[in-house]
Design a protein around this motif. Sequence first.
Motif, short mmCIF file in Angstrom:
data_model
loop_
_atom_site.label_atom_id
_atom_site.label_comp_id
_atom_site.label_asym_id
_atom_site.label_seq_id
_atom_site.Cartn_x
_atom_site.Cartn_y
_atom_site.Cartn_z
N LEU A 179 0.83 -1.21 0.00
CA LEU A 179 0.00 0.00 0.00
C LEU A 179 0.86 1.26 0.00
CD1 LEU A 179 -2.67 -1.21 2.57
CD2 LEU A 179 -3.18 -0.49 0.23
N LEU A 180 1.87 1.31 0.85
CA LEU A 180 2.70 2.51 0.97
C LEU A 180 3.52 2.76 -0.29
CD1 LEU A 180 3.84 2.21 4.68
CD2 LEU A 180 2.39 4.00 3.72
N GLU A 181 3.98 1.69 -0.95
CA GLU A 181 4.74 1.88 -2.18
C GLU A 181 3.91 2.64 -3.22
OE1 GLU A 181 7.79 -1.96 -2.15
OE2 GLU A 181 5.90 -2.10 -3.24
N LYS A 182 2.65 2.24 -3.36
CA LYS A 182 1.79 2.89 -4.35
C LYS A 182 1.46 4.33 -3.94
CE LYS A 182 -0.08 -1.53 -5.89
NZ LYS A 182 -1.22 -2.45 -5.91
N LYS B 127 9.27 7.20 5.12
CA LYS B 127 9.89 6.75 6.36
C LYS B 127 9.20 5.52 6.92
CE LYS B 127 12.12 11.00 7.91
NZ LYS B 127 12.26 12.00 9.00
N ARG B 128 7.88 5.50 6.85
CA ARG B 128 7.16 4.32 7.33
C ARG B 128 7.46 3.12 6.45
NH1 ARG B 128 1.21 5.02 9.51
NH2 ARG B 128 2.50 6.19 10.96
N LEU B 129 7.59 3.35 5.14
CA LEU B 129 7.88 2.26 4.22
C LEU B 129 9.26 1.66 4.47
CD1 LEU B 129 7.27 0.55 1.71
CD2 LEU B 129 8.05 2.47 0.30
N GLU C 144 13.95 0.49 -5.79
CA GLU C 144 13.31 1.72 -6.25
C GLU C 144 13.05 2.69 -5.10
OE1 GLU C 144 9.02 3.16 -8.20
OE2 GLU C 144 9.42 1.02 -7.89
N PHE C 145 12.50 2.19 -3.99
CA PHE C 145 12.06 3.11 -2.94
C PHE C 145 13.19 3.53 -2.00
CE2 PHE C 145 8.15 1.36 -4.53
CZ PHE C 145 7.37 2.51 -4.63
N GLU C 146 14.19 2.68 -1.80
CA GLU C 146 15.36 3.15 -1.07
C GLU C 146 16.06 4.25 -1.86
OE1 GLU C 146 16.08 2.41 1.89
OE2 GLU C 146 15.44 0.38 2.38
N SER C 147 16.06 4.12 -3.19
CA SER C 147 16.65 5.15 -4.05
C SER C 147 15.84 6.44 -4.00
CB SER C 147 16.75 4.64 -5.49
OG SER C 147 17.52 3.47 -5.57
N LEU C 148 14.52 6.30 -4.02
CA LEU C 148 13.66 7.47 -3.95
C LEU C 148 13.85 8.20 -2.61
CD1 LEU C 148 10.32 6.20 -5.55
CD2 LEU C 148 11.94 7.84 -6.50
N TYR C 149 14.05 7.44 -1.55
CA TYR C 149 14.27 8.06 -0.23
C TYR C 149 15.55 8.90 -0.24
CZ TYR C 149 14.96 8.54 4.81
OH TYR C 149 15.15 9.05 6.07
N LEU C 150 16.61 8.36 -0.84
CA LEU C 150 17.86 9.12 -0.94
C LEU C 150 17.69 10.36 -1.81
CD1 LEU C 150 20.98 6.77 -1.33
CD2 LEU C 150 20.61 8.56 0.36
N MET C 151 17.01 10.21 -2.94
CA MET C 151 16.85 11.34 -3.86
C MET C 151 15.91 12.40 -3.29
SD MET C 151 18.92 10.76 -6.24
CE MET C 151 18.44 12.15 -7.26
N PHE C 152 14.86 11.96 -2.64
CA PHE C 152 13.91 12.92 -2.06
C PHE C 152 14.60 13.74 -0.97
CE2 PHE C 152 10.40 14.25 0.71
CZ PHE C 152 9.51 14.77 -0.22
#
Length: 360
Positions: A128-131, A165-167, A183-191
């Motif tokens: 859910l959180l990924e989407k 952060k929750r994800l 994908e989402f660890e990368s998005l966390y770094l980029m964000f």
Amino acid sequence: MEDADLYRDSIQGTCQFKCPEKEIDLRQREELLHPLEGVKDENGRFVCIRSRVVKEYSRPAAGKKDPLPSDLRPAHVLKETVDYLLGRVAVRSDHSWPDLYDFIFDRLRAVRQDMVIQSIGGHDGIELLEKIVRFHIYAGYRLCTQPMSVYDPKINDQHTQECLKRLISLYRVVSPDHLHQEEFESLYLMFNLGQTDALMHFYELPKHVRDLPLLQRAYRISLAHILMNAVRVLRLSEPDQSKRYPLFVCAAHRHLSCIQSKTLHVLSSGFNSKSFAYPLEKLSDLLWYDDAAQASESCQQHGLTVTEHSAVLFQRAAFKYPDKIFHKHHPKIDKILSSVNLADILLHGEGVQDAQDGVT
């Protein structure tokens, strides 16, 4: 902390619809249904379509009764709801995207509220959180040129950060090897480009995760940003390298205006001169401006003189940061996003067919 964290005891929801029946009846009676939750008949009267009604976010308040199981949607219904919102509603062309965003933002917040009240985590929470994160990052790019009266980037950023952060905390506690973790660890770094906390989190990841290609690129970009090497940041963030992960470059774009401003400041010191002029065409290529005209506009906003020969005079004393940073879309990013179906971007191909086959 989510508002729903105020609920101390988790319960299991029993509602099998996108919206509890009693809420549908109440909002229909009080004429509080959203235009996206029905249609107008031949006489111009609004007609509710119950299968389109999605539960609204409700802010907890003192003295308010705790929700009943019938008010809450279990995990499988929340997944169907998110797939409907991102696979059916987000792609509608009969409403403006800012209007679609407002509707989806509120309904996704209600999804997260139901998740917290029921303590939904594990693989269901991750899916859910990924989407939801994809939606917020895409919206951050799509609506970046809108005025504050239409779209508030700070609120969207706040919710993006909360979900990210929750994800990543769920990735840490749920059994490893998640399909979309790269994908989402990368998005966390980029964000959170250049932020110490984000970099420390990267170092704490297992080596096999840190070594994933997209995450390595995000790490190199983050280091370059800390070292104030804007040219390397933008070269590594080049949209053509991110066709498989279009949201990666959307997250990078969030920082583009700031990177451009800081680089103009550095250049104003490094090339400080009353006679030496730097070609705008070259500056445009260097800092991801669309063309020389946009580079010229940006330089003038920063107090720099543009010559009649399409060049800029970098002068330390003349430079100033503008009162307001103006964000613009980037044609290369637009091209990548337009080449992929929006439902596929937001759902990554998962749930797309179900969303298309589900509600009419």
